[in-house]
Design an enzyme around this catalytic site. Sequence first.
Site, PDB file in Angstrom:
ATOM      1  N   ASP A 123      20.667 -30.687 -28.409  1.00 33.12           N
ATOM      2  CA  ASP A 123      21.565 -31.397 -27.443  1.00 33.12           C
ATOM      3  C   ASP A 123      22.993 -31.057 -27.859  1.00 33.12           C
ATOM      4  OD1 ASP A 123      21.786 -32.499 -30.242  1.00 33.12           O
ATOM      5  OD2 ASP A 123      22.098 -34.707 -29.111  1.00 33.12           O
ATOM      6  N   SER A 177      17.529 -34.256 -30.001  1.00 36.05           N
ATOM      7  CA  SER A 177      18.432 -33.548 -30.843  1.00 36.05           C
ATOM      8  C   SER A 177      17.824 -32.095 -31.334  1.00 36.05           C
ATOM      9  CB  SER A 177      18.818 -34.305 -32.187  1.00 36.05           C
ATOM     10  OG  SER A 177      20.218 -33.656 -32.721  1.00 36.05           O
ATOM     11  N   ASP A 199      25.011 -31.286 -30.359  1.00 34.32           N
ATOM     12  CA  ASP A 199      26.245 -32.281 -31.015  1.00 34.32           C
ATOM     13  C   ASP A 199      26.266 -31.829 -32.383  1.00 34.32           C
ATOM     14  OD1 ASP A 199      23.724 -32.912 -32.105  1.00 34.32           O
ATOM     15  OD2 ASP A 199      24.286 -35.280 -31.792  1.00 34.32           O
TER      16      ASP A 199
END
EC number: 5.4.2.10
Length: 446
Positions: free
Chosen positions: A243, A102, A245
């Site tokens: 990533d 992440s 998100d």
Amino acid sequence: MSEKLFGTDGVRGKANSWPMTAEMALKLGAAAGRFFRRDQNEHRVVIGKDTRRSGYMIEYALTAGFTSTGMDVFLLGPVPTPAIGYLTHGLRADVGVMISASHNPADDNGIKLFGPDGFKLSDEAEAGIEALMQDGVPLSAPGNIGRAKRFEDARGRYVEYAKTTFPYRKRLDGLRVVVDCANGAAYRTAPSVLWELGAEVIPIGVEPNGYNINDGCGSTHPEAAAQKVLETRADIGICLDGDADRVVLVDETGHVADGDQIMALIATRWAEDGRLAGNTLVATVMSNLGLERHLNAKGIDLKRTAVGDRYVVEEMRAGGYSLGGEQSGHIVMTDYATTGDGLIGALQFLGCMVETGKPASELARVFEPVPQKLVNVRYKQGAQPLSAEAVQEAIAKAETRLGHDGRLLIRKSGTEPLIRVMAEAVEPALLDDVLNSVVDAVQAAS
């Protein structure tokens, strides 16, 4: 393997150190393959990753593990985490895997697992996989070993889907958009989606080299996008993490809007349109008190969960809610995605700009945040500062002083020997006084 493998968001650690070793990834792949392959029919897994150099090592090790238990592997290459949720379900796969840490530095990596419904695994499923790793995994006969192949259309499928979430028959013509992809998983998808919707796109953070992911860019360093927005006179800046998100936004003045402001706008708009399921937003305990007050004034409920997007999603699924997220920028919209999706969250904001004709600076300041401060206190190995009587007394006194004009949140970090002390108060002087009193007590007991 005596330590617990799965944390609050899959498996994560420093590359080539436990648990992020090739050996562990191979065992995890085999255990997950056996867990999901319950019969002799064909089964498949999709594996995506971000742009970290260690992703190759983890990808191939997982592939060996999955194929050893008879799973066919589709390798998607660099794609955003939400694309894994979407494609796991869309390709009728039994399990999806995202290799990413992440927003963490390039030396870290992680493994996130998704079930056949596209949602992240439950605690029970993770426990079952860990149990298989400890007990040993029966391997498939030579004739039943799985196959692996590159799936070249993954990025294109996600791009096409993301565009469908933008308001019907609307376009981004005339808007100049800076998009910072953090040298991560969305370095191709995000600019493509924005350009195909008609925006003039100014991409930054789109030159990954395996080591520069999140390095001075992306949602954790929005100052890079803010500078580019001012330099190019852009209408908005979109900052994704490694990533993709999560997202934070930069308005045309260079002001940064976090996840709370984005959620406030979307929740308000959806409530007005009758689209906000349960007339409720789900957020974590870290979301600002100003957000809660704004929502309550609009007749919208706020449900709080523990920190972590998985807890947000669990509450959303349990209550049938359609919108949730975190202050850090996870925006979860179950009408569109099974996990946080930074790009689709940004598209919702851009849709508001197009439909209202208002600038980002007006839309990104939905409420006035209550002053909030966070202090991390490191404690010694074996110490239990939160159990100390003096700390409990300090917390009780602080909460009494804050009353209804503030909040106090104290929690232990799940990854480091830290006590996180967060306080909010309408009056800055009271905020500092209360925060310092609790921090001093925790330090004394640490």
